[in-house]
Structures are given as structure tokens and as C-alpha cells.
Design a protein around this motif. Structure first.
Motif, short mmCIF file in Angstrom:
data_model
loop_
_atom_site.label_atom_id
_atom_site.label_comp_id
_atom_site.label_asym_id
_atom_site.label_seq_id
_atom_site.Cartn_x
_atom_site.Cartn_y
_atom_site.Cartn_z
N GLY A 10 14.79 -13.40 11.10
CA GLY A 10 15.79 -14.47 11.15
C GLY A 10 15.45 -15.59 12.11
O GLY A 10 15.68 -16.77 11.80
N SER A 41 14.56 -12.68 6.21
CA SER A 41 15.90 -12.37 6.72
C SER A 41 16.77 -13.62 6.65
O SER A 41 16.28 -14.71 6.38
CB SER A 41 15.85 -11.97 8.19
OG SER A 41 15.14 -10.81 8.38
N GLY A 151 18.99 -5.19 10.62
CA GLY A 151 17.53 -5.19 10.81
C GLY A 151 16.77 -4.64 9.62
O GLY A 151 15.56 -4.43 9.67
MG MG Z 1 16.38 -9.37 11.96
#
Ligand code: MG
Ligand code: ASP
Length: 396
Positions: A10, A41, A151
Motif C-alpha cells: 500500500g 494492495s 496484510g
Molecule cells: Mg499492506
């Protein structure tokens, strides 16, 4: 066809500039004649913000609807990254889990990948040089969206690499895996090779580097994971089956927020222990370090749980102990667990004594070991001293 799977976290796609940078990095790989399957992500803190939003609407968001919401984050980033690649004249297409056929179990918020429509992905790779696929998400046989747990896009990447028998590269803002959290200890060394087993111990012990299930999948299918920084060319870390360097201690990790639960004055009957732990497990609590001692023909049992799980714990534990009127429960908060992990412990003697020597003036509350790990529980106020001392002793 040489396929490589690359995953971008991310923070690597947190804004427009970064997405464009990542697109260029992918294009470099295409120029080297690779077909690239990219897993992405959600941008920056998108997932956190979506969870916050859901909690503003509902105290306990419906699990299916929560996944319906969370999967939107990854869908944004794959579309934007594909647009950026298109502008660089890379032949690309973005796919969500539905289009890529990533089938999972129906456990909303924590689903497991079961299979891919790998035929479709291979066919698309004949036409396109890059497929940009949403991480973290899957679908059930019924066509509902699921997510793989926080995650989880690491797991998406490794699973797809396994299905394609491809290399797997995981890019983030960390330039690799370190002997200890470099945010806490800037002098931590970068590890060149770490085995799956060490990595599993490290991630379950709180080193938030790779999603543990990603490492489990890599181990099962023997996929080498290369972890490196998105924004530099510095050599990263390889997660592998065997470590030729065989260090005694490869890394250290810390888990704070530990509560020690002690039940004293239980009748001297070990069947009771099974009963209590069985009841706790049925309620879904995770019990960690355990000790059982016999004092004057009574049993005292201690174990640790994480503070976040405390909310209803006391109620359930009391229920499990109703028959034992004489027993008492105490909770001690503010503990931390420190662990050192190393594959070399299997063969090297004297690791425990070095561990205790390093911590000789710190009161340890509990100690547990496995073949490749030693952990101890201590009061948080000693944490800094303990970690410094262990880092020095084991030259981390
Ligand atoms: Mg992540
Ligand atoms: N976006 C998801 C999360 O924040 C998945 C991931 O980052 O791997 O947990």
C-alpha cells in the motif's frame, strides 16, 4: 515464457507519483522480456479508512458486507496502475479476484485461497505483458467477495507465484528483512537469507514483515520470496528453504501487550487443565506461554494472552472455573515477550545460557523454547534494556 510475480504494498502505491514510479519499474522488467503478474494492495491507508467508515455505520459490521467494502480499495489501485502502464505503452490489463478467478473459502475477513483459474491467467499472458491483479481479495464458489485478513496481499502474491511456478518479489518501503525492527533499532542488520521456519517464527512473534500465511504457502510449494524496497535498487532479502550461513540467531522480535493470567489453587488433577484450555479455545482465545506448577498438592496455572483479547476473557474464564470455588484468578498487565530465532540453534549448544547471561539482571516471568526459538516474558519497563542486551550478545 518467463513469468515473475511482483507485489507492491500500500505505501508503494500511496499516491499518483508513486503509482507512476511503480509503473516504470514494471516496464523495466517487461523490457527484460518478462511477463509480469503484479499484485497490488490498496493505496496507503485506504483499508484502515474503510474499516473506520464501516465502524461509524455499525458497531459490528456484517462480515460479508465488510469484505464487499474492503475489496474496493484494491480495485482502485489496480485500475490506476494499469492506466499508468497503458500510458507507458505497456500491454496490460487489470483484474479483480472475480475476473482472475481467485477462489477462497467462505470465511469472510479471513478467507483462505483454494484455487485459481490459472488457464485464464496464462491465456491472458499470451496477449498481455502485464496483468495487474487485486491482492487481498478472493471470491467464494457462490460469487461473494472475501478478503484474506490484514496484510493478505502478500499471500495473494505467493499463492499466484506457486500456481504459476514463478519467482515472487515483494516490494514495500522496507529494503528487506532485518535482524530487528529498524524503526526501533536503526542499527539492525539486513538479513540476506532467512528460512521459511525462521520467518514463520518471526512473523508469528510480531515482526510485521510478511503475512504469515504467505510464508506457509511459500514453504509448502518451495517458492523463494525476494523482499526488497520499491524505491531503491539495494539488494533485499531472500526467504528460502535452507540457510547456508546457518547463524545461531538470525533475528529478534518483540510482542508487547501481553497479559499474564494466573489461576491458583486448582485441585491436583491434570484433566482439569485440559478442560479449562479446551473451553478457552472453543471461545476462540489464543493462549500463549504456559506454565503449570504444583504447590502443596494444588495446581497453579499461568499463561499469557494479548491485551486486545481481554474484553470478554474474564467472563469466559470464570465460566470455565465455576466448579472450582477455591481457585483464584489474577491478571497482570503490561508485559512484553522477547524472542530470538535462529535455525542454527538446532545444532549449536549453549544458546540458552547466552540468552540468560544477556538478561541476567532482568526478572524473567516465563520462558518458552522451540527448536529454533527462545522467548521470555518480562515487564515492559525492562524491554529496552533486554533488547539492547540481546542485540549485542547475538551480534544482531
Ligand atoms: Mg499492506
Ligand atoms: N490492503 C490490505 C490491508 O491493508 C491488504 C494488504 O495490504 O496486504 O490489510
Amino acid at each position: 515464457m518467463d513469468i515473475v510475480v511482483q507485489k507492491y504494498g500500500g505505501s508503494s502505491v500511496a499516491d499518483v507519483e508513486k503509482i507512476k514510479y511503480v509503473a516504470n519499474k514494471i516496464k523495466n522488467k517487461v523490457n527484460k522480456k518478462y511477463k509480469v503478474v503484479v499484485i497490488v494492495s490498496a493505496m496507503g491507508k485506504t483499508t484502515d479508512n474503510l474499516i473506520k467508515l464501516a465502524k461509524e455505520i455499525s458497531e459490528k459490521p456484517h462480515p460479508r458486507e465488510l469484505d464487499m467494502l474492503l475489496t474496493t480499495g484494491e480495485q482502485i489501485s489496480v485500475a490506476l496502475l494499469s492506466m499508468a502502464l497503458n500510458d507507458l505503452n505497456v500491454k496490460t490489463k487489470s483484474l479483480n479476484a472475480f475476473q482472475a478467478g481467485i477462489f477462497t473459502t467462505g470465511d469472510f475477513n479471513n478467507a483462505r485461497i483454494q484455487k485459481f483459474k490459472i488457464g485464464k491467467i496464462l491465456k491472458l499472458l499470451d496477449i498481455y505483458d502485464v496483468l495487474v491483479i487485486t491482492g487481498f481479495q478472493g471470491i467464494t464458489e457462490e460469487g461473494d467477495y472475501t478478503t484474506l485478513g490484514r496484510g493478505g496481499s502478500d499471500t495473494s502474491a505467493v499463492a499466484i507465484a506457486a500456481a504459476l511456478d514463478a519467482k515472487c518479489e515483494i516490494y514495500s518501503d522496507f529494503s528487506g528483512i532485518f535482524t530487528f525492527d529498524p524503526k526501533i533499532y536503526p542499527n539492525a542488520k539486513k538479513i540476506k537469507y532467512i528460512t521459511y521456519d525462521e520467518m514463520l517464527e518471526m512473523s508469528s512473534l510480531g515482526a510485521k514483515v510478511l503475512h504469515s500465511r504467505a510464508v506457509e504457502v511459500a514453504k509448502k510449494y518451495n517458492i523463494t520470496i525476494y523482499c526488497a524496497s520499491t524505491f531503491s535498487d539495494e539488494e533485499g532479502t531472500y526467504v528460502v528453504t535452507d540457510n547456508i550461513e546457518n547463524p545461531v540467531v538470525t533475528g529478534m522480535s518483540v510482542m508487547e501487550n501481553q497479559t499474564q493470567v494466573t489461576i491458583t489453587n486448582l485441585p491436583f488433577n491434570h484433566a482439569i487443565i485440559y478442560n479449562i484450555f479446551d473451553k478457552i479455545a472453543q471461545k476462540g482465545f489464543n493462549v500463549d506461554m504456559i506454565s503449570i506448577i504444583n504447590i502443596n498438592n494444588k495446581l497453579n496455572v499461568s499463561f499469557t494472552i494479548i491485551e486486545e483479547e481481554m474484553e470478554h476473557f474474564d467472563k469466559y474464564l470464570k465460566e470455565a472455573l465455576v466448579e472450582f470455588n477455591d481457585s483464584q484468578i489474577t491478571y497482570e498487565h503490561g508485559y512484553a515477550k522477547v524472542s530470538v530465532v535462529g535455525i542454527g540453534m538446532k545444532t549449536e549448544k549453549g544458546v540458552a545460557s547466552r540468552f540468560f547471561k544477556a538478561l541476567e539482571d532482568i526478572p524473567l516471568r516465563m520462558v518458552t523454547t522451540s527448536e529454533i526459538k527462545i522467548s521470555c516474558l518480562l515487564e515492559k519497563k525492562y524491554l529496552d534494556k533486554a533488547t539492547k542486551s540481546l542485540l549485542k550478545e547475538f551480534e544482531l
